[in-house]
Design an enzyme around this catalytic site. Structure first.
Site, short mmCIF file in Angstrom:
data_model
loop_
_atom_site.label_atom_id
_atom_site.label_comp_id
_atom_site.label_asym_id
_atom_site.label_seq_id
_atom_site.Cartn_x
_atom_site.Cartn_y
_atom_site.Cartn_z
N LYS A 95 52.34 -23.81 -36.73
CA LYS A 95 53.01 -24.06 -35.69
C LYS A 95 52.49 -25.38 -35.04
O LYS A 95 51.68 -25.81 -35.33
CB LYS A 95 53.21 -22.88 -34.59
CG LYS A 95 53.77 -21.64 -35.40
CD LYS A 95 54.11 -20.42 -34.44
CE LYS A 95 54.98 -20.72 -33.47
NZ LYS A 95 56.36 -20.83 -33.94
N GLU A 120 55.89 -25.72 -39.37
CA GLU A 120 56.76 -25.97 -38.28
C GLU A 120 57.02 -27.56 -38.19
O GLU A 120 55.96 -28.09 -37.92
CB GLU A 120 56.69 -25.19 -37.17
CG GLU A 120 57.52 -25.36 -36.11
CD GLU A 120 57.01 -24.70 -34.52
OE1 GLU A 120 57.24 -23.56 -34.65
OE2 GLU A 120 56.52 -25.38 -34.02
N LYS A 126 57.02 -11.27 -31.70
CA LYS A 126 57.27 -11.02 -30.07
C LYS A 126 57.60 -9.63 -29.85
O LYS A 126 58.51 -9.02 -29.71
CB LYS A 126 58.21 -11.96 -29.65
CG LYS A 126 57.75 -13.49 -29.81
CD LYS A 126 59.23 -14.28 -29.39
CE LYS A 126 58.77 -15.74 -29.55
NZ LYS A 126 59.95 -16.57 -29.15
N ARG A 166 59.54 13.61 -24.03
CA ARG A 166 59.44 12.14 -23.61
C ARG A 166 58.99 11.43 -24.80
O ARG A 166 59.53 10.05 -24.88
CB ARG A 166 58.84 12.02 -22.46
CG ARG A 166 58.73 10.81 -21.76
CD ARG A 166 59.92 9.73 -21.78
NE ARG A 166 60.84 10.74 -21.17
CZ ARG A 166 62.30 10.43 -21.33
NH1 ARG A 166 62.63 9.10 -22.09
NH2 ARG A 166 63.30 10.85 -20.82
N ASP A 203 62.17 -26.23 -35.94
CA ASP A 203 61.99 -25.94 -34.46
C ASP A 203 62.82 -26.57 -33.70
O ASP A 203 62.70 -27.64 -33.26
CB ASP A 203 60.52 -26.13 -34.05
CG ASP A 203 60.27 -25.35 -32.83
OD1 ASP A 203 60.88 -24.60 -32.44
OD2 ASP A 203 59.53 -26.40 -31.94
#
Length: 292
Positions: free
Chosen positions: A174, A207, A142, A107, A229
């Site tokens: 950002k 950004e 992410k 597994r 962005d």
């Protein structure tokens, strides 16, 4: 937990063995009582990794580490490599040894390989979408906590490129950084001052959300990449013309498989796609007992 690695692409980070131990402890606990109750400890056998889906194989090298960490006497015979395109019925490898070991590693190995193969498959799809263009496909942060390096390795296997690994290997200013620091100029100059004071050599990316911010970033200068962005395709074309090759350009935000080529054709250098890791479908495969 701090990750340390020398050559990321070779998966040489020093706590992978510790992670594997933790993963086994999580799964096995005080014993695999299902297997222990019906399989003699001396029973020997063989299992094959059978592909049940179409995609890109990834995680073979990690599987070797998993088998070896649990039982060094397991013998793995490899037929396919990381990065190979696979289809239902393909056999990636077979493993011979104690049946108890085969059952207890099954597994964990499948979880890692299915996840990595899913990431590699999705990445390859996006990369092929940009064939013939200069634009590269990048991943993001992410990722699944604890699996970042494996997922980013899978992106490389799929043909994509890695953005920063974490918060420590690049400065990416950002929108929130810009807003909290009082604007584009303040954010960039503060980053430059910080790097000088700390004696660090990190790339700076900023950004921007509109043309005013883009122009301000270019006026300040001293940056390596500008991230557009949520720019539309038409605005991206205009932004590329404004930058005129002075800085590397990244497109990000809301870009899908259907629109990524249109953005790439605007002339941007890289496009970051969170979907490479945050919403992939694992590649279906199984580890089945076979008679030798």
């Amino acid at each position: 937990m701090m990750y340390k690695y020398t050559t990321f692409l070779d998966m040489e980070y020093d706590n992978l063995d510790e992670l594997i131990k933790y993963w086994f402890a999580e799964d096995i606990g005080d014993g695999d009582h299902t297997s222990l109750c019906c399989i003699p400890p001396t029973e020997m056998g063989c299992s094959c990794l059978i592909i049940k889906d179409t995609g890109v194989l990834a995680g073979v090298e990690v599987a070797k580490k998993i088998f070896n960490a649990f039982d060094p006497t397991l013998k793995m015979t490899q037929f396919l490599n990381d990065g190979d395109e696979v289809k239902p019925g393909d056999v990636a490898f077979e493993v011979e040894g104690k049946v108890l070991s085969l059952l207890q590693t099954e597994r964990l190995m499948l979880n890692i390989m299915q996840r990595m193969s899913g990431v590699a498959t999705t990445t390859r799809k996006y990369v092929k979408r940009l064939e013939g263009l200069k634009t590269k496909v990048l991943d993001t942060r992410k990722t699944t906590p604890g699996l970042r390096l494996l997922e980013k390795q899978a992106v490389k296997i799929g043909g994509g490129e890695n953005h920063r690994i974490g918060l420590y290997d690049m400065i990416l200013l950002k929108d929130n950084h810009v807003d909290f620091s009082g604007g584009i100029t303040n954010a960039i100059t503060a980053a430059q001052k910080y790097l000088k004071e700390k004696g660090k050599k990190l790339k700076i990316e900023i950004e921007v959300r509109n043309f005013d911010e883009l122009q301000e970033a270019m006026n300040v200068g001293g940056i390596d990449r500008i991230m557009l962005d949520n720019f539309s395709i038409e605005d991206t074309k205009k932004a590329v013309q404004m930058v005129n090759g002075k800085y590397e350009i990244e497109s990000s935000g809301g870009i899908t498989y259907d629109t990524i080529r249109d953005y790439a054709e605007c002339g941007v250098d890289v496009i970051s796609v969170g979907a490479l890791t945050h919403s992939v479908k694992s590649l279906d495969m199984s580890f089945k007992a076979v008679k030798k």
